[in-house]
Design a protein around this motif. Structure first.
Motif, mmCIF file in Angstrom:
data_model
loop_
_atom_site.group_PDB
_atom_site.id
_atom_site.type_symbol
_atom_site.label_atom_id
_atom_site.label_comp_id
_atom_site.label_asym_id
_atom_site.label_seq_id
_atom_site.Cartn_x
_atom_site.Cartn_y
_atom_site.Cartn_z
ATOM 1 N N TYR A 47 -3.876 15.473 -0.226
ATOM 2 C CA TYR A 47 -3.600 14.217 0.451
ATOM 3 C C TYR A 47 -4.297 13.117 -0.313
ATOM 4 O O TYR A 47 -5.491 13.217 -0.580
ATOM 5 C CB TYR A 47 -4.167 14.352 1.870
ATOM 6 N N ARG A 91 0.848 -1.179 0.000
ATOM 7 C CA ARG A 91 0.000 0.000 0.000
ATOM 8 C C ARG A 91 0.888 1.235 0.000
ATOM 9 O O ARG A 91 1.954 1.224 0.622
ATOM 10 C CB ARG A 91 -0.866 0.010 1.258
ATOM 11 N N ALA A 92 0.442 2.277 -0.693
ATOM 12 C CA ALA A 92 1.217 3.518 -0.723
ATOM 13 C C ALA A 92 0.275 4.696 -0.868
ATOM 14 O O ALA A 92 -0.742 4.610 -1.559
ATOM 15 C CB ALA A 92 2.215 3.494 -1.874
ATOM 16 N N TYR A 93 0.595 5.792 -0.165
ATOM 17 C CA TYR A 93 -0.164 7.025 -0.335
ATOM 18 C C TYR A 93 0.767 8.182 -0.031
ATOM 19 O O TYR A 93 1.883 7.972 0.459
ATOM 20 C CB TYR A 93 -1.414 7.061 0.559
ATOM 21 N N GLY A 94 0.307 9.378 -0.345
ATOM 22 C CA GLY A 94 1.214 10.498 -0.152
ATOM 23 C C GLY A 94 0.515 11.819 -0.081
ATOM 24 O O GLY A 94 -0.716 11.900 -0.147
ATOM 25 N N PHE A 95 1.333 12.854 0.060
ATOM 26 C CA PHE A 95 0.850 14.220 0.209
ATOM 27 C C PHE A 95 1.795 15.130 -0.541
ATOM 28 O O PHE A 95 3.013 14.934 -0.514
ATOM 29 C CB PHE A 95 0.843 14.599 1.695
#
Lengths: 116, 116
Positions: free
Chosen positions: B114, B104-108
């Motif tokens: 976001y 899983r990956a997410y970012g800002f």
């Protein structure tokens, strides 16, 4: 990072890594104190296995956890949620969070040699 | 790291991360030049997706790869094998290598918000 070793002494895999990569905005804005406080809280969480951190232009903090549940609970911790909000409001220009299952690990120590 | 962005622009998971954490011996001993050369070679490998690197006491380099086969082939590259040997003979006091499946990956990004 004063109360942790530079290289985390993690158990044998499998376990999880949270790879947090960031670039900062200008100025401290309370970041240093909050960062120290978050480290102190994380280390005391159930399922926390270790952390490694360096900043040189980009900041990389890799924390290690027993399982996804430990990561989920730490992400939802009230003080941590407040820090995450301040991170987006003030401290970070950009960041990436990657959650990864460590499948294999090995290492080297001078004088001890090369091994698992 | 001059020809790469500070935060790697990786595709959507799943993909692999190689987390390389190290402490250095004293002096350069040819480390800087070889490190630059290894980065140049890695970036050109099939399956290479990106890299993030910082050293502040501890050095952390996270490289991202399409699959385990890409990692295995890069580990066995002749020039890279020579560098690994020199690493153990001269450059590193200690290191850890962890191979992890990014699930899983997410970012800002400031100004962008976001998200995933």
């Amino acid at each position: 990072m004063s109360d942790t070793l530079p290289i985390a002494a993690t158990p044998a895999p499998p376990y999880y890594a949270v790879i947090f990569t960031s670039t900062r905005t200008e100025g401290d804005q309370g970041y240093g104190a909050m960062s120290d406080q978050m480290l102190k809280l994380a280390v005391a969480r159930p399922g926390f296995l270790g952390v490694e951190s360096a900043r040189e232009g980009v900041g990389i903090t890799v924390s290690y956890w027993r399982d996804l549940e430990s990561i989920r609970l730490w992400k939802r911790d009230a003080e941590h949620l407040a820090a995450q909000r301040l991170g987006r409001e003030a401290w970070y220009e950009q960041y990436a969070v990657r959650i990864a299952l460590v499948e294999r690990a090995y290492g080297f120590e001078r004088g001890a040699g090369y091994g698992a």
